[in-house]
Design a protein around this motif. Structure first.
Motif, mmCIF file in Angstrom:
data_model
loop_
_atom_site.group_PDB
_atom_site.id
_atom_site.type_symbol
_atom_site.label_atom_id
_atom_site.label_comp_id
_atom_site.label_asym_id
_atom_site.label_seq_id
_atom_site.Cartn_x
_atom_site.Cartn_y
_atom_site.Cartn_z
ATOM 1 N N UNK A 1 0.772 -42.379 -46.929
ATOM 2 C CA UNK A 1 0.811 -42.360 -48.394
ATOM 3 C C UNK A 1 1.665 -43.515 -48.906
ATOM 4 N N UNK A 2 1.258 -44.060 -50.055
ATOM 5 C CA UNK A 2 1.928 -45.218 -50.632
ATOM 6 C C UNK A 2 2.405 -44.914 -52.047
ATOM 7 N N UNK B 1 4.734 -35.728 -45.258
ATOM 8 C CA UNK B 1 4.656 -34.697 -44.223
ATOM 9 C C UNK B 1 3.209 -34.405 -43.847
ATOM 10 N N UNK B 2 2.298 -34.626 -44.787
ATOM 11 C CA UNK B 2 0.862 -34.447 -44.542
ATOM 12 C C UNK B 2 0.182 -35.785 -44.312
ATOM 13 N N UNK C 1 -7.069 -31.637 -49.852
ATOM 14 C CA UNK C 1 -7.317 -32.894 -50.559
ATOM 15 C C UNK C 1 -6.437 -34.014 -50.016
ATOM 16 N N UNK C 2 -5.163 -33.706 -49.763
ATOM 17 C CA UNK C 2 -4.257 -34.709 -49.207
ATOM 18 C C UNK C 2 -4.728 -35.161 -47.826
ATOM 19 N N UNK D 1 9.861 -40.584 -55.285
ATOM 20 C CA UNK D 1 10.421 -39.366 -54.703
ATOM 21 C C UNK D 1 9.355 -38.462 -54.106
ATOM 22 N N UNK D 2 8.106 -38.598 -54.545
ATOM 23 C CA UNK D 2 7.023 -37.754 -54.032
ATOM 24 C C UNK D 2 6.653 -38.095 -52.590
ATOM 25 N N UNK D 3 6.996 -39.306 -52.146
ATOM 26 C CA UNK D 3 6.659 -39.702 -50.778
ATOM 27 C C UNK D 3 7.261 -38.752 -49.757
#
Length: 333
Positions: A148-149, A143-144, A123-124, A136-138
């Motif tokens: 991502x924002x 890495x995938x 999905x990512x 913090x999730x960034x």
């Protein structure tokens, strides 16, 4: 990932107020708040709840399968499908424009499961855009998906309403549940230290380790509806939030919107609060006495906090919707 322009339901290329955006799943009031604000602004956004993903495995599987069959009939009507929580990412597969919005435990916990990891990773990798609800999730997600924002979580309007209730002198509220995901290893010793200094410490009757809090003298109160919880937070001279992860919770934002001083985990946001060292982010030493000294000093001051203005400038629904619209505009050209 290459992003191609697509014609939306108005027949005009590019994102506009007639673009049909369908948010999928309810979590932490984030999609509900975004959609409500967008619709107030005259935009064609909608929210589609899905069956719970927790519970007896066969019950969850059966209800999700039945829902997914119906979903495949609905999905083509949307110009953008915006799925909340990465574990539900398969709802976005095969859609014209698929935005995946990750929220926390889906990455910190579910993504570590050997069973769920391949599905979440797919999905990512295949989403047209990936949004993180907390900064913090960034570190995990990029890495995938290097593109991502982070879009700050919107604080619901009902949490932003000023409260006229006056705080009770020397009352400190611990606002999170008592378990390891909230930093109970520090929360309980801190509560003990504050009680020894003569503070009234009140917390929620919630969490696997709540008995530890009760045993040291924390007065536990039942969980309550949003209106009563807002009054509960407003009754405090100061609120202690979660101290485990380098993020601010929705309750932390609500506390600041009420203009109550907050003790929270150090993170990438420069919030006006007492900051405790968390992860790689610097702050007060994770020592109950040191933190209690800072609380004593904070409550001895008579200056007004600017926390409410800080929240309104960064986390009001209007601001967050505008940031997400920029992402939609990039997708649709």
């Amino acid at each position: 990932m290459e992003q191609s322009a697509a014609a939306n339901s108005s027949g005009i290329g590019g994102y506009n107020s007639r673009t049909r955006v369908l948010h999928v799943n309810k979590i932490a009031l984030v999609p509900e708040t975004l959609v409500r604000e967008a619709r107030m602004e005259g935009k064609m956004w909608a929210l589609r709840p899905i069956p719970p993903g927790r519970g007896a495995a066969m019950t969850v599987l059966r209800s999700r399968l039945q829902d997914y069959v119906q979903w495949r009939k609905v999905a083509p009507t949307a110009d953008i499908v915006h799925v909340h929580y990465a574990t539900n990412g398969y709802y976005g597969w095969g859609n014209k424009q698929f935005v995946l919005h990750v929220h926390g435990s889906d990455i910190r916990k579910d993504w570590q499961s050997p069973v769920l990891r391949p599905m979440i990773t797919h999905s990512l990798a295949t989403a047209d855009a990936v949004i993180c609800a907390t900064a913090d999730l960034l570190e995990w997600v990029q890495n995938i998906r290097s593109d991502a924002l982070w879009v700050p979580n919107p604080v619901p309007e009902e949490f932003l309403r000023p409260h006229l209730k006056q705080p009770r002198e020397k009352r400190i509220v611990f606002s999170s549940r008592w378990d390891s995901t909230k930093g109970v290893e520090l929360l309980v010793p801190l509560a003990r230290e504050l009680i020894a200094r003569g503070y009234e410490v009140v917390g929620l009757d919630w969490g696997a380790d709540k008995d530890q809090a009760a045993e040291i003298g924390v007065r536990l109160v039942p969980r309550m509806d949003p209106t009563r919880f807002s009054s509960f937070l407003a009754s405090a001279q100061l609120v202690v939030g979660q101290l485990q992860y380098p993020v601010l919770s929705m309750t932390d934002y609500q506390t600041m919107a009420l203009n109550r001083p907050l003790v929270g985990a150090a993170n990438s946001e420069d919030a006006p609060m007492i900051v405790v060292h968390t992860g790689e982010f610097s702050g007060l030493r994770r020592d109950p006495a040191v933190i209690a000294d800072a609380i004593d000093e904070q409550l001895a001051q008579e200056s007004e906090t600017t926390a409410r203005e800080w929240v309104l400038e960064r986390h009001s629904p209007r601001v967050c919707v505008a940031q997400i619209e920029q992402i939609y505009s990039q997708l649709l050209g």
